[in-house]
Scaffold this active site. Structure first.
Site, PDB file in Angstrom:
ATOM      1  N   THR A 134       0.840   6.176  -9.796  1.00 23.99           N
ATOM      2  CA  THR A 134       0.217   7.179  -9.514  1.00 23.99           C
ATOM      3  C   THR A 134      -0.720   8.453  -9.317  1.00 23.99           C
ATOM      4  O   THR A 134      -1.807   8.925  -9.219  1.00 23.99           O
ATOM      5  CB  THR A 134       1.336   7.781  -8.273  1.00 23.99           C
ATOM      6  N   TYR A 173      -4.006  -5.815   5.251  1.00 26.63           N
ATOM      7  CA  TYR A 173      -4.618  -4.378   5.273  1.00 26.63           C
ATOM      8  C   TYR A 173      -5.296  -4.041   3.953  1.00 26.63           C
ATOM      9  O   TYR A 173      -4.581  -4.182   2.980  1.00 26.63           O
ATOM     10  CB  TYR A 173      -3.172  -3.168   5.568  1.00 26.63           C
ATOM     11  N   SER A 174      -5.967  -3.523   4.696  1.00 24.97           N
ATOM     12  CA  SER A 174      -7.537  -2.837   3.133  1.00 24.97           C
ATOM     13  C   SER A 174      -7.936  -2.220   4.163  1.00 24.97           C
ATOM     14  O   SER A 174      -8.613  -2.207   4.746  1.00 24.97           O
ATOM     15  CB  SER A 174      -7.976  -4.393   2.543  1.00 24.97           C
ATOM     16  N   SER A 222       3.751  12.676  -1.112  1.00 20.45           N
ATOM     17  CA  SER A 222       3.169  11.835  -0.755  1.00 20.45           C
ATOM     18  C   SER A 222       3.317  10.865  -1.699  1.00 20.45           C
ATOM     19  O   SER A 222       4.151  11.867  -3.206  1.00 20.45           O
ATOM     20  CB  SER A 222       1.078  11.192  -0.085  1.00 20.45           C
ATOM     21  N   PHE A 249      -4.116   3.040  -7.763  1.00 29.42           N
ATOM     22  CA  PHE A 249      -3.546   3.779  -7.771  1.00 29.42           C
ATOM     23  C   PHE A 249      -2.072   3.515  -8.097  1.00 29.42           C
ATOM     24  O   PHE A 249      -0.741   3.622  -7.738  1.00 29.42           O
ATOM     25  CB  PHE A 249      -2.885   4.181  -6.503  1.00 29.42           C
ATOM     26  N   THR A 268      -1.677   5.620  11.527  1.00 26.92           N
ATOM     27  CA  THR A 268      -1.000   6.735  10.877  1.00 26.92           C
ATOM     28  C   THR A 268      -1.496   7.054   9.405  1.00 26.92           C
ATOM     29  O   THR A 268      -2.890   6.383   9.625  1.00 26.92           O
ATOM     30  CB  THR A 268       0.445   5.570   9.314  1.00 26.92           C
ATOM     31  N   GLY A 269      -1.572   8.088   8.163  1.00 33.20           N
ATOM     32  CA  GLY A 269      -2.473   8.140   7.470  1.00 33.20           C
ATOM     33  C   GLY A 269      -1.864   8.376   6.006  1.00 33.20           C
ATOM     34  O   GLY A 269      -0.807   8.799   6.204  1.00 33.20           O
ATOM     35  N   SER A 281      -5.881   7.516   7.007  1.00 31.01           N
ATOM     36  CA  SER A 281      -5.829   6.343   7.387  1.00 31.01           C
ATOM     37  C   SER A 281      -6.005   6.276   9.007  1.00 31.01           C
ATOM     38  O   SER A 281      -7.097   5.764  10.075  1.00 31.01           O
ATOM     39  CB  SER A 281      -5.304   5.399   7.328  1.00 31.01           C
ATOM     40  N   ARG A 284      -3.122   1.269  15.915  1.00 33.74           N
ATOM     41  CA  ARG A 284      -1.804   0.948  15.507  1.00 33.74           C
ATOM     42  C   ARG A 284      -1.192   0.845  16.982  1.00 33.74           C
ATOM     43  O   ARG A 284      -1.334   2.090  17.679  1.00 33.74           O
ATOM     44  CB  ARG A 284      -0.777   1.763  14.690  1.00 33.74           C
TER      45      ARG A 284
HETATM   46  C1  LIG Z   1      -0.978   3.091   4.413  1.00 37.98           C
HETATM   47  C2  LIG Z   1      -1.921   4.218   5.080  1.00 37.98           C
HETATM   48  N1  LIG Z   1      -3.006   4.515   4.531  1.00 37.98           N
HETATM   49  C3  LIG Z   1      -3.991   4.962   5.043  1.00 37.98           C
HETATM   50  O1  LIG Z   1      -3.716   6.338   4.827  1.00 37.98           O
HETATM   51  C4  LIG Z   1      -4.612   5.096   3.524  1.00 37.98           C
HETATM   52  C5  LIG Z   1      -6.050   6.071   3.488  1.00 37.98           C
HETATM   53  N2  LIG Z   1      -4.275   5.252   1.798  1.00 37.98           N
HETATM   54  C6  LIG Z   1      -3.727   4.669   0.982  1.00 37.98           C
HETATM   55  O2  LIG Z   1      -4.691   4.012   0.856  1.00 37.98           O
HETATM   56  C7  LIG Z   1      -2.773   5.443   0.124  1.00 37.98           C
HETATM   57  C8  LIG Z   1      -3.582   5.174  -1.441  1.00 37.98           C
HETATM   58  C9  LIG Z   1      -2.581   5.339  -2.223  1.00 37.98           C
HETATM   59  C10 LIG Z   1      -1.719   6.591  -1.658  1.00 37.98           C
HETATM   60  C11 LIG Z   1      -0.860   7.349  -2.896  1.00 37.98           C
HETATM   61  N3  LIG Z   1       0.260   6.158  -3.428  1.00 37.98           N
HETATM   62  C12 LIG Z   1       0.245   5.503  -4.767  1.00 37.98           C
HETATM   63  O3  LIG Z   1      -0.589   6.433  -5.619  1.00 37.98           O
HETATM   64  C13 LIG Z   1       1.095   4.273  -4.985  1.00 37.98           C
HETATM   65  N4  LIG Z   1       0.592   4.318  -6.363  1.00 37.98           N
HETATM   66  C14 LIG Z   1       0.569   8.212  -2.231  1.00 37.98           C
HETATM   67  O4  LIG Z   1       1.141   8.065  -1.856  1.00 37.98           O
HETATM   68  O5  LIG Z   1      -0.460   9.122  -1.919  1.00 37.98           O
HETATM   69  C15 LIG Z   1      -2.084   4.075   6.345  1.00 37.98           C
HETATM   70  O6  LIG Z   1      -3.101   2.984   6.972  1.00 37.98           O
HETATM   71  O7  LIG Z   1      -1.439   4.556   7.222  1.00 37.98           O
END
Ligand SMILES: C[C@@H](NC(=O)[C@@H](C)NC(=O)CCCC[C@H](NC(=O)C[NH3+])C(=O)[O-])C(=O)O
Length: 351
Positions: free
Chosen positions: A123, A159-160, A328, A120, A301-302, A62, A287
């Site tokens: 996972t 957040y989406s 992750s 997800f 963050t990502g 992200s 952020r």
């Molecule tokens: C929150 C974060 N958002 C992002 O970076 C976006 C691109 N990533 C996600 O929405 C996470 C998807 C699931 C990851 C998976 N989790 C699962 O599969 C949980 N069941 C993982 O952790 O790899 C941000 O803004 O910092």
């Protein structure tokens, strides 16, 4: 006013804590008035044993949202889009609510649901089901619209990824080109980010790179090498590849006003709280964290399968830190990695 020197021992401790919590490796790069400081722990490749390397590229998740936000705000500055216009003015019929504006997307206040939650929920199966898939933007928006909205447009922060998928659609609509072209022309080339790319839907990462390892939900199950994937489930919300030096160049250049004129940068950094404790804030695709020493840092963050990233800079752009751990689905690793921010920007804790 001189800023405190980074506490690089504290940065190393945070990276080691990230490893203790399950990351094969982690790294951080600080850029400040006294130059660059780097720290690495563990490995970037479990099979070869190759050590973590700050010259290695990785998926920034992200943090891509800030790249997309910069492009969109440049288009607003050029008069090609209006922040407070309904999205449907530019993409007729896309959203079921005419009241959702461009600004609502950038502030995660559109009410569009997070389609990655069900995607997800399990996972590893969820990841395996999409890692080689190519989605259209409209398919991703459709996944979100199939879920109940999270609130009225302009109401609460929720957040989406759907918000920044629509941002990608707006960028392509307004420019007539893919987002990759706009990232290149407006950010990557001007800032000479030689290790930053948007290669969707290719699954490979060119050059020296970090391999990412996804923790399964089942405790003790072996890590899954999640390096190769299209990241088509995120695209303009999370598919950029970069490295620590480029991320520091990007965040500090953004804060120094090299990408947006002052009034647009002020709009981008005008934040509202996202947590009740009021220490976490969100502006326009950005952020803000308020650290214990009073320093406010801006960035993103990502989280993408196998990679946790932090990329932040001070408001004057004089100091920047990027940090990454190559795992992750392991919240404790992400929290530990976040400890690099206090160490780097607040310096050694005075006794
Ligand atoms: C929150 C974060 N958002 C992002 O970076 C976006 C691109 N990533 C996600 O929405 C996470 C998807 C699931 C990851 C998976 N989790 C699962 O599969 C949980 N069941 C993982 O952790 O790899 C941000 O803004 O910092």
């Amino acid at each position: 006013v001189t800023s405190p020197a980074p506490d690089m021992d504290g940065v190393t401790a945070a990276l080691k804590a990230a490893m203790d919590k399950g990351a094969p490796g982690a790294m951080a790069r600080f850029s400040g008035p006294d130059g660059v400081r780097i720290r690495t722990v563990g490995v970037r490749d479990r099979a070869s044993g190759a050590g973590m390397d700050t010259r290695a590229r990785f998926r920034i998740g992200s943090v891509s949202k800030t790249f997309s936000s910069v492009v969109l705000l440049q288009l607003v500055d050029e008069g090609r889009l209006e922040l407070d216009a309904p999205v449907n003015r530019y993409l007729p019929g896309l959203l079921p609510d005419e009241r959702i504006t461009v600004r609502h997307l950038l502030t995660h206040r559109s009410g569009l649901a997070e389609y990655t939650d069900p995607m997800f929920d399990k996972t590893v199966p969820g990841f395996e089901a999409v890692r080689n898939r190519v989605f259209t933007y409209r398919e991703l928006v459709g996944l979100s619209l199939a879920l109940p909205r999270t609130g009225e447009p302009g109401a609460a922060y929720s957040y989406s990824n759907a918000n920044f998928v629509v941002v990608g659609m707006l960028i392509e609509h307004a420019t007539g080109t893919p987002v990759a072209t706009q990232y290149e022309r407006r950010i990557i080339k001007p800032l000479k980010l030689r290790h930053t790319s948007y290669v969707h839907p290719k699954t490979s990462i060119k050059g020296t790179h970090v391999r990412g390892y996804l923790h399964p939900d089942e405790e003790g199950a072996p890590l899954v090498d999640s390096t190769e994937q299209t990241v088509s489930w995120a695209q303009s919300a999370g598919a950029i590849v970069s490295d620590p030096a480029d991320l520091n160049t990007f965040t500090s250049a953004l804060m120094r006003g090299r990408l947006l004129p002052p009034k647009m940068l002020d709009a981008m950094t005008t934040v509202t709280p996202t947590d009740t404790a009021q220490t976490r804030f969100y502006g326009l695709g950005l952020r803000r964290y308020d650290l214990s020493c009073g320093t406010q840092i801006y960035g993103h963050t990502g989280t993408v399968q196998g990679y946790y990233t932090y990329a932040f800079a001070t408001r004057d752009g004089s100091r920047a830190l990027s940090a990454m751990a190559n795992t992750s689905n392991r919240g404790a690793v992400n929290t530990a990695l976040g400890g690099t921010l206090e160490a780097a920007f607040c310096g050694k804790k005075t006794a």
